[in-house]
Scaffold this motif. Structure first.
Motif, PDB file in Angstrom:
ATOM      1  N   GLY A 191     104.244 -12.961  -2.572  1.00  0.00           N
ATOM      2  CA  GLY A 191     102.891 -13.358  -2.212  1.00  0.00           C
ATOM      3  C   GLY A 191     101.944 -12.186  -2.334  1.00  0.00           C
ATOM      4  O   GLY A 191     102.327 -11.104  -2.816  1.00  0.00           O
ATOM      5  N   THR A 192     100.721 -12.382  -1.889  1.00  0.00           N
ATOM      6  CA  THR A 192      99.703 -11.331  -1.995  1.00  0.00           C
ATOM      7  C   THR A 192      98.997 -11.068  -0.668  1.00  0.00           C
ATOM      8  O   THR A 192      97.974 -10.390  -0.631  1.00  0.00           O
ATOM      9  CB  THR A 192      98.642 -11.728  -3.041  1.00  0.00           C
ATOM     10  OG1 THR A 192      98.046 -12.981  -2.651  1.00  0.00           O
ATOM     11  CG2 THR A 192      99.263 -11.878  -4.421  1.00  0.00           C
ATOM     12  N   ILE A 193      99.550 -11.594   0.419  1.00  0.00           N
ATOM     13  CA  ILE A 193      98.870 -11.520   1.709  1.00  0.00           C
ATOM     14  C   ILE A 193      98.823 -10.095   2.261  1.00  0.00           C
ATOM     15  O   ILE A 193      97.956  -9.756   3.067  1.00  0.00           O
ATOM     16  CB  ILE A 193      99.553 -12.475   2.721  1.00  0.00           C
ATOM     17  CG1 ILE A 193      98.657 -12.656   3.945  1.00  0.00           C
ATOM     18  CG2 ILE A 193     100.936 -11.976   3.100  1.00  0.00           C
ATOM     19  CD1 ILE A 193      99.161 -13.710   4.902  1.00  0.00           C
ATOM     20  N   GLY A 198     104.122 -10.057  -0.381  1.00  0.00           N
ATOM     21  CA  GLY A 198     104.099 -11.143   0.585  1.00  0.00           C
ATOM     22  C   GLY A 198     104.958 -10.869   1.800  1.00  0.00           C
ATOM     23  O   GLY A 198     105.592  -9.813   1.928  1.00  0.00           O
ATOM     24  N   GLU A 234     105.638 -19.131   0.993  1.00  0.00           N
ATOM     25  CA  GLU A 234     106.043 -18.258  -0.101  1.00  0.00           C
ATOM     26  C   GLU A 234     107.375 -18.694  -0.694  1.00  0.00           C
ATOM     27  O   GLU A 234     107.581 -18.628  -1.911  1.00  0.00           O
ATOM     28  CB  GLU A 234     106.129 -16.808   0.379  1.00  0.00           C
ATOM     29  CG  GLU A 234     104.789 -16.227   0.808  1.00  0.00           C
ATOM     30  CD  GLU A 234     104.889 -14.800   1.285  1.00  0.00           C
ATOM     31  OE1 GLU A 234     103.854 -14.207   1.611  1.00  0.00           O
ATOM     32  OE2 GLU A 234     106.028 -14.259   1.329  1.00  0.00           O
ATOM     33  N   ALA A 244     104.409 -19.247   7.262  1.00  0.00           N
ATOM     34  CA  ALA A 244     103.815 -18.519   6.141  1.00  0.00           C
ATOM     35  C   ALA A 244     104.882 -18.083   5.141  1.00  0.00           C
ATOM     36  O   ALA A 244     104.680 -18.154   3.920  1.00  0.00           O
ATOM     37  CB  ALA A 244     103.045 -17.303   6.658  1.00  0.00           C
TER      38      ALA A 244
END
Length: 273
Positions: free
Chosen positions: A241-243, A249, A42, A38
């Motif tokens: 990121g925006t997770i 992120g 990014e 993940a």
């Protein structure tokens, strides 16, 4: 935003503690490999990769983490075979201690996809394996190592807000100050010696050696933070990121860990020999 940040932090901490203490070694390796993948996704965004290259980078980094974890014996929770990770840890250490400071000064970019992929591998895979390695030594060992970085980050933030006057790297991260960095060093020294005293541990080489190690540890964590800040600025991104609501992120949360965990793991391996 503050509410989302606090709730996300609580959820992350609860999830981390549950995973650290409940997952078997193999499950922890898989989780770290997934996080590595993940984070690699990014990283591809910071490097300007197109979607197919971002996806292949994420998958290959995650698989590499799994394979190296199995070959080193970490999949079973053993650390006797972790010596095969030394070259990877050494490359990581050389990168953070010698390459990144020059990178920050000259403000190099990730314009070449092959170079960006290689650098991403050096940044992310050793960090993920170090997480598996340190957890194999004991959950509290891993958490204590991570806590040093958290203490540095929190102290830098609050001391910078309270006393910050002199910018540390205004063209990279305007919010960071020398006062914040000094506050981080002081907090880490207090935390480090407090833990050693609480554990009744001896100080090999004396207090000055321990203090120097903690100061270096803090400095490297700040370098890791600045490095990701530079890449985000060059990519025109506020967050990687925006997770994670309120936090951005994964890379935004592990930036200081990428520069410190492999060095600590390397020290552990060398000390055991």
């Amino acid at each position: 935003m503050l509410k989302a940040r606090v709730l996300t932090a609580i959820a992350l901490l609860a999830g981390l503690l549950a995973a650290v203490f409940l997952l078997p070694a193999s499950g922890w390796l898989v989780l770290c490999a997934l996080v590595c993948g993940a984070a690699a996704w990014e990283w591809g965004g910071l490097a300007g990769f197109e979607r197919p290259l971002r996806m292949s980078t994420a998958i290959s980094f995650g698989i590499a983490c799994l394979i190296l974890g199995v070959l080193s014996g970490l999949v079973s929770g053993a650390t006797t075979g972790a010596g095969i990770l030394v070259p990877l840890y050494v490359i990581s250490a050389l990168f953070w201690v010698f390459v990144v400071p020059v990178w920050l000064v000259r403000k190099w970019t990730l314009s070449n996809p092959m170079l960006a992929s290689l650098v991403g591998f050096v940044v992310l895979v050793p960090t993920s394996l170090a997480l598996v390695h340190l957890r194999a030594l004991g959950p509290w060992v891993m958490l204590a190592v991570m806590a040093v970085v958290w203490v540095a980050d929190i102290a830098a933030y609050f001391s910078g807000r309270a006393f910050g006057r002199h910018k540390l790297a205004p063209s990279i991260s305007p919010g960071k100050t020398w006062e914040g960095a000094i506050g981080a060093v002081v907090a880490v020294l207090l935390f480090g010696f407090g833990v050693l005293t609480w554990q009744g541990a001896s100080n090999p080489g004396g207090a000055m050696v321990v203090a120097a190690g903690l100061v270096l540890w803090t400095a490297i964590s700040i370098i890791g933070d600045l490095y990701e800040s530079l890449l985000k600025r060059q990519a025109g991104l506020k967050d990687s990121g925006t997770i994670l609501p309120g936090h951005g992120g994964i890379l935004d949360r592990i930036d200081s860990l990428t520069s410190t965990l492999p060095l600590v793991a390397l020290f552990v391996v060398l000390l055991a020999r």
